[in-house]
Design a protein around this motif. Structure first.
Motif, PDB file in Angstrom:
ATOM      1  N   SER A 390       0.904  -6.801  18.422  1.00  0.00           N
ATOM      2  CA  SER A 390       1.915  -6.008  19.113  1.00  0.00           C
ATOM      3  C   SER A 390       3.319  -6.376  18.632  1.00  0.00           C
ATOM      4  N   ASN A 435       3.523 -10.271  30.438  1.00  0.00           N
ATOM      5  CA  ASN A 435       2.945  -8.938  30.448  1.00  0.00           C
ATOM      6  C   ASN A 435       3.548  -8.144  29.289  1.00  0.00           C
ATOM      7  N   SER A 437       3.583  -4.782  26.738  1.00  0.00           N
ATOM      8  CA  SER A 437       3.166  -3.396  26.667  1.00  0.00           C
ATOM      9  C   SER A 437       3.216  -2.930  25.212  1.00  0.00           C
ATOM     10  N   HIS A 438       2.189  -2.226  24.780  1.00  0.00           N
ATOM     11  CA  HIS A 438       2.186  -1.733  23.401  1.00  0.00           C
ATOM     12  C   HIS A 438       1.471  -0.394  23.334  1.00  0.00           C
ATOM     13  N   HIS A 443      -3.718  -1.960  20.625  1.00  0.00           N
ATOM     14  CA  HIS A 443      -4.340  -2.640  21.766  1.00  0.00           C
ATOM     15  C   HIS A 443      -5.593  -3.447  21.427  1.00  0.00           C
ATOM     16  N   VAL A 471      -1.886   3.616  32.972  1.00  0.00           N
ATOM     17  CA  VAL A 471      -1.582   2.423  32.186  1.00  0.00           C
ATOM     18  C   VAL A 471      -2.828   1.541  32.208  1.00  0.00           C
ATOM     19  N   SER A 473      -4.808  -1.910  31.357  1.00  0.00           N
ATOM     20  CA  SER A 473      -4.396  -3.299  31.311  1.00  0.00           C
ATOM     21  C   SER A 473      -5.574  -4.203  31.019  1.00  0.00           C
ATOM     22  N   ASN A 488      -0.892  -4.358  28.021  1.00  0.00           N
ATOM     23  CA  ASN A 488      -0.886  -3.038  28.652  1.00  0.00           C
ATOM     24  C   ASN A 488      -0.732  -1.934  27.642  1.00  0.00           C
ATOM     25  N   ALA A 490       0.560   1.603  27.277  1.00  0.00           N
ATOM     26  CA  ALA A 490       1.365   2.605  27.956  1.00  0.00           C
ATOM     27  C   ALA A 490       0.886   3.980  27.528  1.00  0.00           C
ATOM     28  N   ARG A 495       7.495   3.712  27.217  1.00  0.00           N
ATOM     29  CA  ARG A 495       7.586   2.281  26.963  1.00  0.00           C
ATOM     30  C   ARG A 495       7.917   1.589  28.275  1.00  0.00           C
ATOM     31  N   HIS A 496       6.911   0.974  28.890  1.00  0.00           N
ATOM     32  CA  HIS A 496       7.179   0.232  30.107  1.00  0.00           C
ATOM     33  C   HIS A 496       7.821  -1.092  29.735  1.00  0.00           C
ATOM     34  N   ASP A 498       8.295  -4.935  29.281  1.00  0.00           N
ATOM     35  CA  ASP A 498       7.466  -6.134  29.306  1.00  0.00           C
ATOM     36  C   ASP A 498       7.952  -6.961  30.490  1.00  0.00           C
TER      37      ASP A 498
END
Ligand SMILES: O=C(O)c1ccc(O)c(O)c1
Ligand SMILES: [Mg+2]
Length: 620
Positions: A390, A435, A437-438, A443, A471, A473, A488, A490, A495-496, A498
């Protein structure tokens, strides 16, 4: 063992696939017939290219709907087979996969199927070819590897053996231990795929959701050990039909694929009773904790303001770089403004504590993970590091276990940790989890990085509904829970932020003090508290405390989880958590509440309304 991969796993033209497999380091490939049919290269040209690249062509597949047919169909099936065997010869391939009949079988009789395979064996032998019979999980009559072996055995032909594909065996819940009863020289080919635990029709599961080993729910180590103990000496080959990998970057997927195979062979080799044909790499060394988290930004001021509100201590400025350190208890946040022009605050790396960084580096090298480079100056500690899929940098520290790390001394002109350490007063004590996000493409590879390089394990994946989509996870954790990463996915394009979760022993006190210093936590709605009362039957006082500080809550059989989130700062936010008792699960019911609240704040910020404000002075 030798490594191979089916061309169907990858995107691109057949030549693209061959180049990528060779560069990744595979020994061979399976040519998936449809890839050849659409290619403008002749079988001879493909063979010559593979030769030049040092790749062996191990299998030509699939040949369908052969056994269990009425006599008139058999003749046409043999005619089709003659053509396919001729093509295999032109490719220089000695083994053709025949999968069990799905469409045209009408005779449910082992003796009939065995006799037909014997005819096929004669024809194959004339072409110098072997037939590997594979039971598809959805075969009309043959859907179990034990039956495909019974039929191949009964055929009694030297050119007829079986292909064992982990998907078809494990998806049906068949016990792979029976593989050891098949003579190794009659196992003509072995195909490997992992898969997520899904409840769906097996054909769709197979065609769209297979994963590389280590990324799904199955114990492929045990599977490979059975195959090796049977005396199989051919390649371990990946056959992974997956919608994402088929559209992802070819080279990157090939590297990712080979990593999964190297990991798997090592895993199998470590099981008791494994034969020496299975190769090991350096030992895994599971991290024992977080050394630090690193945030990068052109200007880290906003992040530092929040860390101050959370009661953390400024520990100093790095001697030689635009890097600053904040800490509290055993948590350290490194703020890096180097090479960060125009970058909003984001999580750039994590430092992990390990027992022996050299061992982890050796293992990472064997798994072809890219090293991260860090410029160090005289007198600074060097750390081994890698770039996770990521983009997150992961550095390893095997010194100062239990103490404040020695590198902290590189920071000057800050406050001492002692005696005013906020952790001693119920403040932040340690990093609880991180946490990340990617996108969908990164993933599965990120999951494999965490299992294969770091030795983390995977509790079941979860999904949470956000305003812009689901989302997904996947938590990756050490057994003792001291290292937890949540990966995570997204939904497309979103883009949530991190987040870095910090654990304390009194979240109400941290929330109270943070509010006095001007922090306004993510606005949890009143409806959530009504729901909490209904779900948990909380007493009025507890509920009032939660509501007053806008805390989120969860309860499991073994404890409670109290937490809140700071507003987003760039692409980052912080979470403060308190674990009561032995709470060890993931408060997944609270994630939709967080996502919806973050979305409200984003919209308010875009519209310029005050509810989005980070700093104090405004009332809601
Ligand atoms: O989905 C299929 O049809 C198919 C074809 C060939 C294989 O080896 C296989 O495992 C599945
Ligand atoms: Mg197969």
């Amino acid at each position: 063992m030798r490594t191979s991969i089916a061309t169907v796993c990858l995107s691109g033209s057949l030549e693209d696939k061959l180049y990528a497999c060779a560069d990744a380091g595979f020994d061979g490939v399976e040519i998936f017939e449809p890839d050849l049919v659409v290619s403008d290269r002749s079988p001879e040209e493909i063979r010559a290219l593979a030769d030049r690249l040092g790749l062996s062509l191990d299998l030509y597949q699939p040949f369908r709907d052969f056994e269990g047919v009425a006599p008139d169909l058999l003749e046409d099936n043999l005619r089709r087979a003659r053509e396919r065997f001729a093509t295999a010869r032109r490719l220089g391939i000695g083994t053709v996969l025949v999968c069990s009949n799905v469409a045209t079988a009408t005779v449910d009789d082992d003796e009939v199927s065995a006799a037909q395979l014997r005819r096929l064996g004669d024809l194959a032998a004339e072409h110098g070819i072997r037939v590997a019979f594979e039971a598809l999980a959805w075969g009309r009559f043959v859907d179990d590897y034990r039956r495909s072996w019974r039929i191949a055995e009964r055929a009694g032909h030297e050119a007829v053996g079986v292909c064992l594909d982990s998907f078809h065996i494990l998806a049906r819940g068949h016990d792979p231990a029976g593989i050891e009863e098949i003579p190794g020289d009659k196992i003509f080919f072995v195909q490997l795929a992992d898969a997520p635990a899904l409840t769906m029709d097996v054909l769709s599961w197979s065609r769209h959701h297979r994963l590389f080993p280590g990324e799904g729910a199955w114990d492929l180590g045990a599977f490979v050990r059975h195959v090796a103990r049977a005396g199989y000496g051919g390649p371990l080959s990946l056959e992974v039909f997956n919608d994402v990998f088929r559209q992802a970057d070819t080279r990157r997927t090939a590297e990712h694929a080979l990593r999964s195979l190297v990991w798997l062979e090592d895993r199998a080799a470590r099981l008791p009773g494994s034969p020496p044909t299975l190769q090991r790499i350096a030992d895994p060394d599971v991290p024992t904790g977080f050394d630090y988290v690193e945030v990068k930004a052109e200007d880290t001021g906003d992040v530092e303001a929040v860390l101050g509100q959370l009661g953390m201590t400024f520990r100093g400025q790095h001697r030689t770089k635009p890097v600053r350190l904040w800490s509290s208890g055993d948590s350290r946040v490194v703020l890096n403004e180097q090479h960060a022009r125009d970058e909003a605050p984001h999580l750039a790396g994590v430092g992990l504590r390990v027992t022996d960084a050299a061992v982890v580096s050796d293992r990472a090298r064997a798994l072809a993970v890219s090293p991260a480079s860090r410029r160090t100056q005289a007198g600074e500690l060097e750390m081994a590091g890698f770039v996770a899929p990521s983009g997150l940098e992961v550095f390893l520290n095997d010194r100062d276990l239990g103490d404040e790390p020695a590198w902290v001394a590189e920071f000057e002109h800050g406050h001492a940790a002692d005696p005013s350490d906020p952790a001693s007063g119920g403040g932040v004590r340690a990093v609880d989890h991180v946490n990340v996000s990617h996108g969908r493409d990164a993933h599965d590879e990120a999951v494999l990085f965490c299992t294969s390089v770091l030795g983390l394990r995977t509790p079941p994946a979860t999904e949470a509904a956000g305003p812009h989509g689901l989302v997904r996870s996947q938590v990756m954790r050490s057994d003792d829970g001291r290292v937890r990463l949540s990966l995570n996915v997204a939904p497309g394009g979103v883009r949530h932020p991190d987040h870095v979760a910090l654990v304390c022993d009194d979240v109400v006190a941290v929330a109270q003090r943070a509010r006095e210093r001007g922090l306004r936590p993510v606005p949890v709605p009143d409806n959530y508290y009504d729901d909490l009362r209904a779900r948990f039957g909380l007493d009025g006082q507890v509920l009032a405390t939660l509501r007053e500080h806008r805390l989120l809550f969860d309860r499991s059989a073994s404890g409670e989880f109290w937490h809140f989130y700071t507003p987003r700062i760039g692409r980052l936010c912080f979470e403060i958590v308190q674990r009561v008792g032995d709470y060890d699960v993931y408060a997944t019911d609270n994630t939709p509440v967080l996502l919806a609240a973050q979305d409200r704040m984003d919209r308010a910020a875009a519209a310029g309304t005050p509810t989005a404000g980070r700093s104090g002075g405004r009332s809601s």
